[in-house]
Motif scaffolding. Structure first.
Motif, PDB file in Angstrom:
ATOM      1  N   ALA A 153      53.960 -39.564   8.171  1.00 13.16           N
ATOM      2  CA  ALA A 153      53.292 -40.081   9.370  1.00 13.16           C
ATOM      3  C   ALA A 153      54.227 -39.967  10.554  1.00 13.16           C
ATOM      4  O   ALA A 153      55.445 -39.827  10.407  1.00 13.16           O
ATOM      5  CB  ALA A 153      52.891 -41.540   9.162  1.00 13.16           C
ATOM      6  N   ASP A 154      53.625 -40.017  11.745  1.00 14.87           N
ATOM      7  CA  ASP A 154      54.400 -40.121  12.973  1.00 14.87           C
ATOM      8  C   ASP A 154      53.873 -41.303  13.782  1.00 14.87           C
ATOM      9  O   ASP A 154      53.011 -42.052  13.300  1.00 14.87           O
ATOM     10  CB  ASP A 154      54.359 -38.813  13.775  1.00 14.87           C
ATOM     11  CG  ASP A 154      52.942 -38.440  14.235  1.00 14.87           C
ATOM     12  OD1 ASP A 154      52.037 -39.303  14.193  1.00 14.87           O
ATOM     13  OD2 ASP A 154      52.740 -37.286  14.650  1.00 14.87           O
ATOM     14  N   VAL A 155      54.341 -41.474  14.999  1.00 20.87           N
ATOM     15  CA  VAL A 155      53.956 -42.648  15.792  1.00 20.87           C
ATOM     16  C   VAL A 155      52.502 -42.589  16.227  1.00 20.87           C
ATOM     17  O   VAL A 155      51.940 -43.606  16.650  1.00 20.87           O
ATOM     18  CB  VAL A 155      54.860 -42.813  17.031  1.00 20.87           C
ATOM     19  CG1 VAL A 155      56.316 -42.947  16.614  1.00 20.87           C
ATOM     20  CG2 VAL A 155      54.687 -41.649  18.005  1.00 20.87           C
ATOM     21  N   HIS A 156      51.880 -41.413  16.128  1.00 24.18           N
ATOM     22  CA  HIS A 156      50.490 -41.263  16.568  1.00 24.18           C
ATOM     23  C   HIS A 156      49.494 -41.535  15.445  1.00 24.18           C
ATOM     24  O   HIS A 156      48.307 -41.712  15.700  1.00 24.18           O
ATOM     25  CB  HIS A 156      50.276 -39.862  17.136  1.00 24.18           C
ATOM     26  CG  HIS A 156      51.224 -39.539  18.246  1.00 24.18           C
ATOM     27  ND1 HIS A 156      51.019 -39.960  19.539  1.00 24.18           N
ATOM     28  CD2 HIS A 156      52.403 -38.870  18.245  1.00 24.18           C
ATOM     29  CE1 HIS A 156      52.030 -39.550  20.290  1.00 24.18           C
ATOM     30  NE2 HIS A 156      52.882 -38.895  19.534  1.00 24.18           N
ATOM     31  N   GLN A 157      49.974 -41.537  14.201  1.00 21.88           N
ATOM     32  CA  GLN A 157      49.153 -41.839  13.028  1.00 21.88           C
ATOM     33  C   GLN A 157      48.041 -40.817  12.793  1.00 21.88           C
ATOM     34  O   GLN A 157      47.006 -41.131  12.215  1.00 21.88           O
ATOM     35  CB  GLN A 157      48.575 -43.261  13.119  1.00 21.88           C
ATOM     36  CG  GLN A 157      49.642 -44.347  13.106  1.00 21.88           C
ATOM     37  CD  GLN A 157      50.495 -44.338  11.849  1.00 21.88           C
ATOM     38  OE1 GLN A 157      50.019 -44.041  10.771  1.00 21.88           O
ATOM     39  NE2 GLN A 157      51.778 -44.649  11.987  1.00 21.88           N
ATOM     40  N   GLY A 158      48.242 -39.594  13.252  1.00 21.26           N
ATOM     41  CA  GLY A 158      47.336 -38.517  12.878  1.00 21.26           C
ATOM     42  C   GLY A 158      47.683 -37.993  11.496  1.00 21.26           C
ATOM     43  O   GLY A 158      48.674 -38.410  10.878  1.00 21.26           O
ATOM     44  N   GLU A 159      46.886 -37.056  11.008  1.00 27.25           N
ATOM     45  CA  GLU A 159      47.111 -36.547   9.642  1.00 27.25           C
ATOM     46  C   GLU A 159      48.311 -35.616   9.570  1.00 27.25           C
ATOM     47  O   GLU A 159      48.993 -35.543   8.551  1.00 27.25           O
ATOM     48  CB  GLU A 159      45.864 -35.812   9.153  1.00 27.25           C
ATOM     49  CG  GLU A 159      46.025 -35.253   7.748  1.00 27.25           C
ATOM     50  CD  GLU A 159      44.778 -34.571   7.236  1.00 27.25           C
ATOM     51  OE1 GLU A 159      44.849 -33.981   6.138  1.00 27.25           O
ATOM     52  OE2 GLU A 159      43.747 -34.601   7.924  1.00 27.25           O
ATOM     53  N   TYR A 160      48.577 -34.883  10.646  1.00 35.08           N
ATOM     54  CA  TYR A 160      49.609 -33.856  10.614  1.00 35.08           C
ATOM     55  C   TYR A 160      50.792 -34.279  11.475  1.00 35.08           C
ATOM     56  O   TYR A 160      50.631 -35.027  12.444  1.00 35.08           O
ATOM     57  CB  TYR A 160      49.038 -32.521  11.102  1.00 35.08           C
ATOM     58  CG  TYR A 160      47.856 -32.056  10.281  1.00 35.08           C
ATOM     59  CD1 TYR A 160      48.053 -31.407   9.066  1.00 35.08           C
ATOM     60  CD2 TYR A 160      46.552 -32.305  10.705  1.00 35.08           C
ATOM     61  CE1 TYR A 160      46.968 -30.989   8.305  1.00 35.08           C
ATOM     62  CE2 TYR A 160      45.468 -31.894   9.947  1.00 35.08           C
ATOM     63  CZ  TYR A 160      45.677 -31.236   8.743  1.00 35.08           C
ATOM     64  OH  TYR A 160      44.606 -30.846   7.990  1.00 35.08           O
ATOM     65  N   VAL A 161      51.980 -33.788  11.116  1.00 39.78           N
ATOM     66  CA  VAL A 161      53.189 -34.194  11.827  1.00 39.78           C
ATOM     67  C   VAL A 161      53.965 -32.963  12.289  1.00 39.78           C
ATOM     68  O   VAL A 161      53.903 -31.896  11.680  1.00 39.78           O
ATOM     69  CB  VAL A 161      54.095 -35.085  10.955  1.00 39.78           C
ATOM     70  CG1 VAL A 161      53.368 -36.367  10.570  1.00 39.78           C
ATOM     71  CG2 VAL A 161      54.585 -34.348   9.702  1.00 39.78           C
ATOM     72  N   ALA A 162      54.714 -33.143  13.379  1.00 34.30           N
ATOM     73  CA  ALA A 162      55.619 -32.109  13.861  1.00 34.30           C
ATOM     74  C   ALA A 162      56.868 -32.082  12.981  1.00 34.30           C
ATOM     75  O   ALA A 162      57.152 -33.043  12.259  1.00 34.30           O
ATOM     76  CB  ALA A 162      55.993 -32.400  15.318  1.00 34.30           C
ATOM     77  N   PRO A 163      57.652 -30.986  13.032  1.00 31.81           N
ATOM     78  CA  PRO A 163      58.864 -30.918  12.210  1.00 31.81           C
ATOM     79  C   PRO A 163      59.789 -32.115  12.388  1.00 31.81           C
ATOM     80  O   PRO A 163      60.400 -32.571  11.420  1.00 31.81           O
ATOM     81  CB  PRO A 163      59.520 -29.614  12.684  1.00 31.81           C
ATOM     82  CG  PRO A 163      58.373 -28.756  13.105  1.00 31.81           C
ATOM     83  CD  PRO A 163      57.384 -29.711  13.732  1.00 31.81           C
ATOM     84  N   ARG A 164      59.880 -32.636  13.610  1.00 30.20           N
ATOM     85  CA  ARG A 164      60.749 -33.797  13.841  1.00 30.20           C
ATOM     86  C   ARG A 164      60.351 -34.984  12.979  1.00 30.20           C
ATOM     87  O   ARG A 164      61.188 -35.806  12.594  1.00 30.20           O
ATOM     88  CB  ARG A 164      60.687 -34.198  15.313  1.00 30.20           C
ATOM     89  CG  ARG A 164      61.485 -35.464  15.634  1.00 30.20           C
ATOM     90  CD  ARG A 164      61.374 -35.854  17.090  1.00 30.20           C
ATOM     91  NE  ARG A 164      62.151 -37.054  17.380  1.00 30.20           N
ATOM     92  CZ  ARG A 164      63.455 -37.074  17.562  1.00 30.20           C
ATOM     93  NH1 ARG A 164      64.146 -35.955  17.486  1.00 30.20           N
ATOM     94  NH2 ARG A 164      64.093 -38.205  17.839  1.00 30.20           N
ATOM     95  N   ASP A 165      59.071 -35.102  12.673  1.00 30.10           N
ATOM     96  CA  ASP A 165      58.552 -36.273  11.966  1.00 30.10           C
ATOM     97  C   ASP A 165      58.298 -36.019  10.486  1.00 30.10           C
ATOM     98  O   ASP A 165      57.727 -36.872   9.808  1.00 30.10           O
ATOM     99  CB  ASP A 165      57.263 -36.729  12.641  1.00 30.10           C
ATOM    100  CG  ASP A 165      57.481 -37.100  14.092  1.00 30.10           C
ATOM    101  OD1 ASP A 165      58.341 -37.960  14.347  1.00 30.10           O
ATOM    102  OD2 ASP A 165      56.811 -36.528  14.973  1.00 30.10           O
TER     103      ASP A 165
END
Length: 594
Positions: free
Chosen positions: A38-50
């Motif tokens: 997960a990332d701070v946006h709580q979408g299904e997909y994450v960027a490499p940083r997350d």
């Protein structure tokens, strides 16, 4: 453009990274730590940083989490990933069948009696933390928000994505964002509503981004006010190019201004506990907190006529690429020289030949023989397998076009199929047709239709461990809620919702079968003599031939045979004038009546 970074962990790297994390947790003063995908946006997909879960464990699936304790690390994965996880993580991570086993139950068994389990409050939703705490309420195990411990040991963590946002034109969105904002603001439950999901913000403001690979969404937070005005929070420079598009009623703020802005809100503030990061809740100190569903979720799911036509157009364009690809597979695969990676590269090439492809909509699944039984298989140089005669080839893929998002799965035979191939394929196909032909009253949810797809398999003692269908966005995420077709899909279906229809069957070590079309909910035409009640049915958006070599016609009802013949006739009519003569000859044969 989206930048690519290698964040994966091989099974050999996992133990060292886990060993580095545990002393960090001890220094922080916690007995365990939760690492979600997960990332701070709580979408299904994450960027490499997350991609913290993948970096730590090696697991690259789209859902799951790891619970790290001093002596055990539970890798929680659902039915889609139970084969995949075995090859991607080292044995220091113990697979846990989730959601059958919940975190609270696992912690009861594995954590110390008074354990303090740390979690990053930005990476878990309000609803998730509340549920975990409720499950542990009769124990002395506690959950404590802490700074992210993985970030402390990930020394080469990639930077945050910084590509600028773009405007999504009115001729494709079908509605100006000022009208969307006014329409949604009228129905808010509070004076202001905090939005964190990238696809919600993209849809509301008619903007797109490249912050997530394969998904044209922007990394931002937004606050929609009862007046219809919006405060948009983004990293420096990302919204500069769309200032004119946003207009005076959308005020852009720096990323670091978000916490203080929320803390200063007065009156009442609405959050969706299922998508709002837990860290936001304690920021709301001067306003009344109201929990309600994301106001963008349902309107975004119900596509307007412009978006539906865009999806039709995108699917025809995508079908041309798919038909060229399938004809190519039929011609090349018998030579024995094709591999799964060859298949992936070729299909993307055919899509790029449309001159309209923005990106593929997810990593193409190309599974030959036993690899097809891995539901979300992702081919690599290590796993790459030859496409062999006598085996099934499962290809699940899609494209991102500016007018629509596609997602299609076809399973095909190379050479001659076995009787078992044909029997299982026909059962899966019958389930897909049952959903395609469904007619149902308003108020019916995907949970009611899920059994239609499974019945032919259930009658043979078979099933599959994934949902039958997910929602699909309009040049947005290939997975979109709240609509779906599964046991857990309780949102009533409404006209304009686009869903996948993808039953399957998987035999470990042997083969996988999945057949997927996209469908859109529409108002059903009245029937003579029927009750005067509103009824809905589906329009099929995907028009690509099924593999007739795998269909046992005698196992089909008259209605099922008629459906297939009509589907193929429509496919031929729609595509014949858009392809070259060689491909057209292939298509005519592929679409011949049963």
């Amino acid at each position: 453009m989206f930048q690519t970074f290698d964040v994966s962990s091989t099974p050999e790297q996992g133990p060292a990274r886990l060993s580095a994390l545990r002393p960090e947790l001890k220094d922080i003063g916690v007995d365990g730590f939760l690492v979600p995908r997960a990332d701070v946006h709580q979408g299904e997909y994450v960027a490499p940083r997350d991609a913290r879960l993948e970096w730590l464990t090696g697991f690259s699936g789209s859902a799951g989490f790891c619970a790290v304790l001093p002596d055990v690390a539970g890798m929680f994965i659902d039915g889609r990933y139970r084969l995949q996880v075995r090859s991607q993580v080292a044995d220091v991570f113990t697979p846990v069948h989730w959601p059958e086993v919940q975190l609270g139950d696992w912690l009861r068994e594995n954590a110390a009696a008074k354990a303090v389990i740390g979690f990053d409050p930005w990476l878990h939703t309000v609803a998730d933390i509340d549920a975990h705490r409720e499950a542990l309420s009769d124990t002395q195990i506690t959950l404590a928000p802490i700074a992210n411990a993985v970030d402390q040991i990930w020394t080469d963590q990639p930077p945050a994505p910084m590509a600028p946002f773009t405007a999504h034109p009115l001729q494709l969105s079908g509605e100006e964002h000022a009208r969307k904002r006014a329409r949604l603001a009228k129905d808010l439950k509070a004076d202001a509503c905090i939005l964190t999901l990238p696809d919600s913000i993209a849809w509301l403001l008619n903007i797109r981004g490249t912050d997530i690979k394969r998904n044209p969404v922007p990394h931002a937070f937004a606050i929609l006010e009862k007046s219809g005005r919006v405060a948009l929070f983004a990293r420096a420079g990302k919204a500069d190019a769309i200032a004119e598009h946003l207009g005076a009623d959308v005020q852009v703020h720096g990323w670091d201004a978000f916490d203080g802005y929320v803390a200063a809100l007065k009156g009442s503030v609405q959050i969706d506990p299922k998508s709002c990061p837990y860290a936001i809740k304690p920021l709301i100190t001067n306003a009344k907190l109201i929990e309600a569903a994301d106001p963008c979720s349902l309107p975004k799911a119900c596509k307007n006529p412009v978006e539906i036509q865009g999806s039709r157009d995108a699917h025809i364009r995508d079908a041309v690429a798919m038909v060229r690809f399938l004809a190519w597979v039929d011609a090349e695969a018998p030579s024995g020289n094709l591999t799964e990676i060859d298949v992936v590269k070729s299909l993307e090439g055919f899509r790029r030949d449309t001159n309209a492809l923005r990106d593929i909509s997810f990593e193409t699944i190309s599974g030959a023989g036993p690899n097809g039984a891995i539901v979300h298989y992702r081919v690599s140089e290590d796993s790459n397998r030859e496409v062999k005669t006598g085996e099934l080839l499962l290809v699940d893929s899609g494209g991102q076009y500016q007018d629509g998002t596609t997602d299609i799965t076809r399973t095909m035979i190379v050479g001659e199929p076995s009787d078992e191939h044909r029997v299982c394929y026909t059962r899966v196909l019958r389930g897909m047709i049952a959903v395609s032909m469904a007619r149902f009253p308003k108020g019916v949810a995907g949970s009611h239709l899920d059994a239609l797809a499974r019945t032919p398999l259930w009658q043979a003692g078979q099933d599959y461990d994934h949902g039958t269908g997910h929602g699909v966005g309009s040049y947005l995420s290939v997975h979109e809620g709240p609509q779906g077709i599964s046991r857990r899909a309780t949102t009533p279906l409404e006209a304009g919702m686009i869903l996948s229809n993808e039953p399957g069957y998987y035999r470990e070590g042997a083969f996988g079968i999945r057949i997927e079309n996209l469908i859109v909910v529409k108002q059903a035409s009245p029937l003579p003599g029927a009750d005067a009640r509103d009824m809905l049915d589906f329009e099929t958006l995907t028009h690509v031939p099924l593999d007739r070599r795998l269909i046992i016609a005698d196992e089909l009802s008259d209605a099922e045979r008629d459906w297939i013949d009509q589907y193929h006739a429509d496919t031929l009519r729609l595509l014949a004038d858009r392809i070259d003569s060689t491909t057209k000859d292939w298509l005519i044969a592929a679409c011949a009546p049963l």
